[in-house]
Design a protein around this motif. Structure first.
Motif, short mmCIF file in Angstrom:
data_model
loop_
_atom_site.label_atom_id
_atom_site.label_comp_id
_atom_site.label_asym_id
_atom_site.label_seq_id
_atom_site.Cartn_x
_atom_site.Cartn_y
_atom_site.Cartn_z
N VAL A 452 -18.30 -6.45 12.52
CA VAL A 452 -17.24 -6.53 11.52
C VAL A 452 -16.53 -7.86 11.68
O VAL A 452 -16.12 -8.21 12.79
CB VAL A 452 -16.23 -5.36 11.67
N GLU A 453 -16.42 -8.61 10.59
CA GLU A 453 -15.75 -9.89 10.64
C GLU A 453 -14.55 -9.86 9.70
O GLU A 453 -14.55 -9.15 8.70
CB GLU A 453 -16.70 -11.02 10.23
N GLY A 454 -13.53 -10.63 10.02
CA GLY A 454 -12.35 -10.66 9.18
C GLY A 454 -11.32 -11.61 9.71
O GLY A 454 -11.62 -12.49 10.54
N ALA A 455 -10.10 -11.47 9.26
CA ALA A 455 -9.00 -12.33 9.69
C ALA A 455 -7.77 -11.48 9.92
O ALA A 455 -7.58 -10.44 9.28
CB ALA A 455 -8.72 -13.40 8.65
N VAL A 456 -6.93 -11.93 10.84
CA VAL A 456 -5.65 -11.28 11.12
C VAL A 456 -4.55 -12.24 10.70
O VAL A 456 -4.53 -13.39 11.14
CB VAL A 456 -5.51 -10.93 12.61
N VAL A 457 -3.65 -11.76 9.83
CA VAL A 457 -2.56 -12.60 9.35
C VAL A 457 -1.25 -11.87 9.53
O VAL A 457 -1.21 -10.64 9.69
CB VAL A 457 -2.76 -12.96 7.86
N ASP A 458 -0.15 -12.61 9.51
CA ASP A 458 1.16 -12.00 9.61
C ASP A 458 1.66 -11.60 8.23
O ASP A 458 0.94 -11.71 7.23
CB ASP A 458 2.14 -12.94 10.32
N GLY A 459 2.93 -11.17 8.15
CA GLY A 459 3.47 -10.70 6.89
C GLY A 459 3.52 -11.76 5.82
O GLY A 459 3.53 -11.44 4.62
N GLY A 460 3.53 -13.01 6.23
CA GLY A 460 3.56 -14.10 5.25
C GLY A 460 2.19 -14.63 4.90
O GLY A 460 2.08 -15.60 4.15
N GLY A 461 1.14 -14.04 5.44
CA GLY A 461 -0.21 -14.49 5.14
C GLY A 461 -0.72 -15.59 6.02
O GLY A 461 -1.84 -16.08 5.81
#
Length: 507
Positions: A452-461
């Motif tokens: 599984v690949e993806g990205a982790v971002v905060d509330g502001g993107g």
């Protein structure tokens, strides 16, 4: 220049008396003046070379820098400690320990049905690391070893301790401390005399508090979780006693008296698997995996009638393991719950099986190719301290696994597991064979792995580097598909969950 030359000449070649200087020899009054000049010069030199005293702020900054962690959050456990009103708790002691179970119901050593003192109520292990919360209640404790189940505990004066179990390091954990209560425990013998140095354990949920009674057999336990708990008292030469439904309140201190009795006598006979011929010369011992503070009993040997007798220091209702070893027989290990059959004795019949052949077979990956280096072992039975043999597959996928140490006779079957990084896990049933027989080889096919690949971002993107991402098994979705679950296989998947920590700005 002439004066200097004279001074040098006289220091080297002139007559000196009692270590006096040349100036002092010529003029005694000048000697005192020169000494004063020398002292002033020394003072000026010392002032030029002296270090400026550090301010209190500088000293505090240096102390904070020295105490600052030298590891990242992904290498430890971090979070906050607050009270029931959400206020930070400063100066709370946070301990990080190794745990034997990843949590409820999924652990290799988690045996909830083996009495009250399993991983959910055993003394905490020695701390890997400790930390103290700051004024905001924040902490970072570690570093912690990789691929290790962890337990974190927070203690603070006036509060009950709280405990959480974690699957790996790198997690954020916010701990809430409730107001604690007190309990006075008295340990006495059958005649009513106090028993000193008795170990007392109060268990409430996963929080255990331990204490030792004083010379009068009395001790006060403080900062206990309020509500119902369980007390266990254990002392040398006595059988342990468990007493449940002990109420703890923050308003008042209760007193509980526990009477310890003589140890239970475990007696019985050892025979072959047919239950007929008695076996002499068999060594037996009791172990207390659920009560690790108790030492195993000294081994006893059966006489010519196969009889044995030994004392058990765990209390009635507790589970203990009994082991038996003899030449030409398979090792024997099973669990029994201590019960009084009468007169403080318990009868046990032990049947030894003949030595058994190892399990052989081959491990292949999802495409049918040899999976060399795969780890092969037996499915865990969920029994505390019940370690199973394991081996590693050869380059061609072949393996030989020692027979299980449990009381199993030839013809019975056992589940074998295999796992390999990047190739998945597999399970199969294997049949036990006699020592000199040729058992049927078993093939273990690994299930393969997904990614599984993806990205982790905060509330502001914005990208959030350093986040811990965990891939877990969704049992509910698997049940919806109608597939029959192999609990041992999927337990192995869950316990070897995949972890990835992002380390780049765009991960």
């Amino acid at each position: 220049l002439g004066a200097v030359g004279s001074i040098v000449f006289l220091l080297v070649d002139g007559p000196m008396g009692e270590g006096a200087s040349w100036i002092g020899r010529e003029d005694p009054d000048a000697m005192e003046e020169a000494a004063l000049l020398d002292a002033d010069a020394a003072s000026l030199a010392a002032g030029r070379n002296a270090t400026r005293p550090k301010t209190a702020e500088e000293l505090a900054a240096e102390a904070a820098a020295a105490a600052a962690p030298t590891f990242g959050k992904h290498e430890g456990v971090f979070g906050t400690v607050t009270n029931g009103r959400g206020e930070p708790v400063a100066d709370a002691v946070v301990k990080l320990m190794e745990a034997e179970s990843p949590g409820r119901g999924g652990g290799r050593y988690y045996g909830g049905y083996y009495g009250g003192y399993n991983q959910r109520g055993r003394p905490d292990k020695e701390a890997i690391a400790e930390a103290t919360t700051n004024a905001k209640g924040e902490f970072l404790v570690g570093p912690a070893p990789e691929d290790t189940f962890l337990r974190i505990r927070a203690d603070a004066e006036g509060f009950a301790a709280t405990v959480r179990d974690l699957k790996r390091r790198g997690y954020r954990v916010d701990l809430v401390l409730d107001v604690g209560g007190k309990l006075v425990v008295e340990t006495k013998d059958a005649e009513g005399a106090g028993i000193p140095n008795a170990r007392v354990f109060n268990t409430a949920g996963v929080v255990m508090t331990e204490a030792t009674t004083d010379a009068d057999g009395r001790e006060e336990l403080t900062n206990l979780p309020t509500g119902k708990g369980t007390l266990l008292a254990s002392a040398e030469g006595h059988a342990a006693v468990t007493q449940g439904n002990i109420g703890v309140s923050p308003e008042r201190t209760e007193t509980v008296t526990i009477v310890l009795s003589d140890p239970l006598v475990v007696e019985g006979t050892v025979t072959g698997s047919d239950g007929m011929a008695p076996l002499g010369g068999v060594d037996l011992k009791l172990e207390y995996s659920n009560m690790p503070w108790l030492e195993p009993t000294e081994p006893v040997r059966t006489d010519e009638t196969g009889s044995f007798e030994m004392e058990a220091y765990a209390g009635l209702g507790q589970w203990v393991s009994i082991e038996a070893t003899a030449a030409d027989y398979a090792p024997y290990r099973t669990w029994l719950q201590l019960q009084d059959s009468g007169a403080g004795r318990m009868k046990v019949e032990v049947k030894l099986a003949e030595e058994r052949a190892p399990i052989t077979g081959r491990v292949v990956d999802a495409d049918g190719h040899a999976a060399g280096g795969a780890r092969v072992t037996y499915a865990p039975r969920g029994v505390p301290g019940d370690d199973a043999p394991e081996t590693t597959a050869e380059a061609d996928g072949s393996f030989e696994l020692a027979a299980p140490p449990w009381p199993m006779n030839p013809g019975q079957s056992v589940q074998v597991l295999a796992s390999a990084p990047g190739k998945g896990v597999g399970a199969a049933r294997a049949r036990i064979a006699k020592k000199d027989a040729i058992g049927q080889p078993v093939e273990l096919a690994l299930c393969g792995v997904g990614r599984v690949e993806g990205a982790v971002v905060d509330g502001g993107g914005s990208a959030l580097p350093g986040a811990l991402v965990t891939l877990l098994l969704d049992y509910q979705e698997m049940r919806k598909s109608g597939n029959r679950l192999n609990s041992s296989l999927y337990g192995a998947i869950t316990n070897s969950c995949l972890l990835y920590t992002s380390d780049a700005a765009d991960d």
